[in-house]
Design a protein around this motif. Structure first.
Motif, PDB file in Angstrom:
ATOM      1  N   ASP A 116     -19.906 -37.048 -64.240  1.00  0.00           N
ATOM      2  CA  ASP A 116     -20.187 -37.822 -65.268  1.00  0.00           C
ATOM      3  C   ASP A 116     -19.962 -38.408 -66.530  1.00  0.00           C
ATOM      4  N   VAL A 117     -20.546 -38.956 -67.473  1.00  0.00           N
ATOM      5  CA  VAL A 117     -20.359 -39.475 -68.705  1.00  0.00           C
ATOM      6  C   VAL A 117     -19.424 -38.265 -69.708  1.00  0.00           C
ATOM      7  N   ALA A 118     -20.314 -37.014 -69.883  1.00  0.00           N
ATOM      8  CA  ALA A 118     -19.877 -36.232 -70.453  1.00  0.00           C
ATOM      9  C   ALA A 118     -17.983 -35.679 -70.110  1.00  0.00           C
ATOM     10  N   PHE A 119     -17.848 -35.901 -68.600  1.00  0.00           N
ATOM     11  CA  PHE A 119     -16.846 -35.553 -67.645  1.00  0.00           C
ATOM     12  C   PHE A 119     -16.250 -36.254 -68.793  1.00  0.00           C
ATOM     13  N   ALA A 120     -15.982 -37.597 -68.471  1.00  0.00           N
ATOM     14  CA  ALA A 120     -15.116 -39.133 -68.703  1.00  0.00           C
ATOM     15  C   ALA A 120     -14.635 -38.693 -70.194  1.00  0.00           C
ATOM     16  N   LYS A 121     -15.300 -37.977 -71.143  1.00  0.00           N
ATOM     17  CA  LYS A 121     -15.203 -38.172 -72.223  1.00  0.00           C
ATOM     18  C   LYS A 121     -14.810 -36.844 -72.650  1.00  0.00           C
ATOM     19  N   SER A 122     -14.841 -35.615 -72.386  1.00  0.00           N
ATOM     20  CA  SER A 122     -14.014 -34.497 -72.667  1.00  0.00           C
ATOM     21  C   SER A 122     -12.473 -34.852 -71.906  1.00  0.00           C
ATOM     22  N   LEU A 124      -6.497 -38.378 -62.451  1.00  0.00           N
ATOM     23  CA  LEU A 124      -5.395 -37.710 -62.821  1.00  0.00           C
ATOM     24  C   LEU A 124      -3.940 -38.701 -62.649  1.00  0.00           C
ATOM     25  N   PRO A 125      -3.735 -39.108 -63.477  1.00  0.00           N
ATOM     26  CA  PRO A 125      -2.887 -40.275 -63.258  1.00  0.00           C
ATOM     27  C   PRO A 125      -1.729 -39.447 -63.245  1.00  0.00           C
ATOM     28  N   ASN A 126      -0.670 -39.666 -62.301  1.00  0.00           N
ATOM     29  CA  ASN A 126       0.590 -39.075 -61.847  1.00  0.00           C
ATOM     30  C   ASN A 126       1.697 -39.618 -61.858  1.00  0.00           C
ATOM     31  N   ARG A 127       3.036 -39.339 -61.721  1.00  0.00           N
ATOM     32  CA  ARG A 127       4.115 -40.002 -61.837  1.00  0.00           C
ATOM     33  C   ARG A 127       5.178 -39.327 -60.888  1.00  0.00           C
ATOM     34  N   PHE A 128       5.181 -39.952 -59.463  1.00  0.00           N
ATOM     35  CA  PHE A 128       6.188 -39.428 -58.152  1.00  0.00           C
ATOM     36  C   PHE A 128       7.857 -39.579 -58.912  1.00  0.00           C
ATOM     37  N   PRO A 129       8.115 -38.968 -58.058  1.00  0.00           N
ATOM     38  CA  PRO A 129       7.803 -37.638 -57.438  1.00  0.00           C
ATOM     39  C   PRO A 129       7.163 -36.915 -57.908  1.00  0.00           C
ATOM     40  N   LEU A 130       5.976 -36.455 -57.161  1.00  0.00           N
ATOM     41  CA  LEU A 130       4.763 -35.464 -57.846  1.00  0.00           C
ATOM     42  C   LEU A 130       5.077 -33.592 -57.164  1.00  0.00           C
ATOM     43  N   VAL A 131       5.256 -32.502 -57.308  1.00  0.00           N
ATOM     44  CA  VAL A 131       5.213 -32.166 -57.164  1.00  0.00           C
ATOM     45  C   VAL A 131       3.781 -31.013 -56.996  1.00  0.00           C
ATOM     46  N   GLY A 162     -10.355 -37.916 -72.050  1.00  0.00           N
ATOM     47  CA  GLY A 162     -10.117 -38.657 -72.618  1.00  0.00           C
ATOM     48  C   GLY A 162     -10.400 -40.246 -72.027  1.00  0.00           C
ATOM     49  N   LEU A 163     -10.773 -40.749 -70.914  1.00  0.00           N
ATOM     50  CA  LEU A 163     -11.044 -41.703 -70.359  1.00  0.00           C
ATOM     51  C   LEU A 163     -11.846 -42.597 -71.247  1.00  0.00           C
ATOM     52  N   ASN A 164     -10.830 -44.033 -71.100  1.00  0.00           N
ATOM     53  CA  ASN A 164     -11.399 -44.789 -71.508  1.00  0.00           C
ATOM     54  C   ASN A 164     -12.641 -45.813 -71.402  1.00  0.00           C
ATOM     55  N   TRP A 165     -13.228 -46.271 -72.520  1.00  0.00           N
ATOM     56  CA  TRP A 165     -13.998 -46.380 -72.438  1.00  0.00           C
ATOM     57  C   TRP A 165     -15.345 -46.999 -70.470  1.00  0.00           C
ATOM     58  N   PHE A 166     -14.548 -48.279 -70.192  1.00  0.00           N
ATOM     59  CA  PHE A 166     -14.706 -48.945 -68.867  1.00  0.00           C
ATOM     60  C   PHE A 166     -15.002 -47.302 -67.741  1.00  0.00           C
ATOM     61  N   LEU A 167     -14.408 -46.515 -67.494  1.00  0.00           N
ATOM     62  CA  LEU A 167     -13.973 -44.896 -67.078  1.00  0.00           C
ATOM     63  C   LEU A 167     -15.209 -44.715 -66.700  1.00  0.00           C
ATOM     64  N   GLN A 168     -15.450 -44.531 -68.869  1.00  0.00           N
ATOM     65  CA  GLN A 168     -16.658 -43.787 -69.080  1.00  0.00           C
ATOM     66  C   GLN A 168     -18.580 -44.008 -68.158  1.00  0.00           C
ATOM     67  N   GLN A 169     -18.370 -45.769 -67.793  1.00  0.00           N
ATOM     68  CA  GLN A 169     -19.639 -46.312 -67.307  1.00  0.00           C
ATOM     69  C   GLN A 169     -19.080 -46.265 -66.273  1.00  0.00           C
ATOM     70  N   VAL A 170     -18.141 -45.682 -65.855  1.00  0.00           N
ATOM     71  CA  VAL A 170     -17.656 -45.823 -64.030  1.00  0.00           C
ATOM     72  C   VAL A 170     -18.763 -44.499 -64.097  1.00  0.00           C
ATOM     73  N   MET A 171     -18.060 -43.660 -64.433  1.00  0.00           N
ATOM     74  CA  MET A 171     -18.633 -42.042 -64.107  1.00  0.00           C
ATOM     75  C   MET A 171     -20.135 -41.690 -64.956  1.00  0.00           C
ATOM     76  N   ARG A 172     -20.656 -42.788 -65.550  1.00  0.00           N
ATOM     77  CA  ARG A 172     -22.284 -42.959 -65.381  1.00  0.00           C
ATOM     78  C   ARG A 172     -22.704 -42.898 -64.345  1.00  0.00           C
ATOM     79  N   LEU A 173     -22.854 -44.204 -63.733  1.00  0.00           N
ATOM     80  CA  LEU A 173     -23.383 -44.715 -62.775  1.00  0.00           C
ATOM     81  C   LEU A 173     -23.120 -44.196 -61.870  1.00  0.00           C
TER      82      LEU A 173
END
Length: 333
Positions: free
Chosen positions: A240-246, A55-62, A248-259
């Protein structure tokens, strides 16, 4: 406008009361004057930086993921709402910020407030209501006659999920502490396990669904109460990887979630159980269905404490004690 602001990720840090620009109202947005906003553990986790990869956020964040209020302006293409409408919502990720005077929300995320609820009561519903709906109805397809174990029954999600599961016709077991046994029974729980006295994994068996919101140890023990072909669903991870794909996370983060989820997925699969992670998403249409259940009297809100806007940091501190029964709400207006 006045808002409670997060300037950077930092664990247990206080939010800063300050001024933020008035929200930009896009073509499909409704501008809501906020009357009440509820707190969720998600707010504390975002503040602590636990979701910064997904969940990338930009500061300042409410912060703030629950809102009830009155529409004061609508975008040029809005057709479902008009100024003066009383509404509630869980704004979508990337556009949260209910700890403020106003917020602009995409109209597809918004629903008319239940007529039988106050603003404070209505603000307590969206995030936990949508979470319970997306776990029990969308993911689990919970049916009449099935058995579901809902962990942490006295918490925000738990108090709502118990009522929804009963409405769906399921037999409901839940875990809670001694002081909350009567509360969860009154909400409809059929089997109540006092975790301070008993081990749920030794008392329950043959369940169709588990909704886990607790730690990894509880998640793994929950496998033992499920029968083959059942569903183990967690809202507290690991993703999990299904969440990562849903999302739109990149391939690397999908593998992180898989692990991250590999261990629990393997343990579940060996027992013929399906493991999945649910991270709830904004959905005005589902919230409208929840409104109908509330107006019919099937589901009622559970509010633990109400704090004035200026005591938002005190409310956050109380949230993190884990002692709340139901939801903590900030009265903004």
């Amino acid at each position: 406008m006045k808002a409670f602001i997060l300037d950077r990720y930092k664990k247990k840090s206080a939010l800063r009361l300050g001024d933020m620009p008035a929200p930009e109202v896009r073509d499909h947005d409704v501008l809501v004057k906020i009357h009440a906003a509820a707190l969720n553990l998600l707010d504390a986790k975002v503040r602590d930086g636990e979701f910064k990869l997904i969940l990338p956020n930009r500061f300042p964040l409410v912060l703030g993921h629950d809102v009830a209020g009155v529409v004061v302006q609508v975008g040029s293409k809005v057709r479902r709402f008009k100024p003066g409408d009383e509404v509630y919502a869980r704004p979508r990720d990337g556009r949260v910020g209910t700890l403020a005077a106003q917020i602009a929300i995409d109209e597809t995320d918004v629903a008319l407030k239940p007529r039988n609820l106050s603003m404070v009561e209505a603000a307590s519903i969206p995030l936990v209501g949508l979470t319970a709906w997306q776990v029990l109805v969308e993911r689990a397809s919970l049916k009449k006659g099935q058995k579901v174990l809902i962990h942490a029954g006295s918490g925000g999600v738990g108090t709502f999920a118990i009522q929804l599961a009963k409405q769906l016709g399921a037999t409901v077991a839940t875990t809670t502490s001694t002081s909350n046994v009567d509360l969860v029974k009154n909400l409809g729980a059929d089997v109540v396990i006092d975790y301070k006295k008993d081990d749920f994994s030794k008392l329950l068996s043959g369940y169709d669904v588990v909704l886990n919101s607790l730690d990894q140890a509880t998640l793994e023990k929950s496998i033992g109460v499920l029968k083959p072909g059942s569903k183990l669903i967690s809202i507290s991870g690991p993703p999990d990887v299904a969440f990562a794909k849903s999302v739109g996370l990149n391939w690397f983060l999908q593998q992180v979630m898989r692990l991250l989820s590999l261990g629990i997925r393997r343990k579940a699969k060996r027992r013929g159980i399906d493991y999945s992670f649910v991270f709830m998403h904004a959905h005005g249409e589902q919230l409208s269905k929840i409104t109908a259940l509330i107006e019919s009297g099937v589901i009622r809100p559970v509010v633990d404490r109400v704090f004035p806007f200026l005591e938002t940091n005190e409310a956050m501190a109380y949230l993190e004690t884990g002692r709340a029964k139901g939801k903590i709400v900030i009265e903004v207006e």
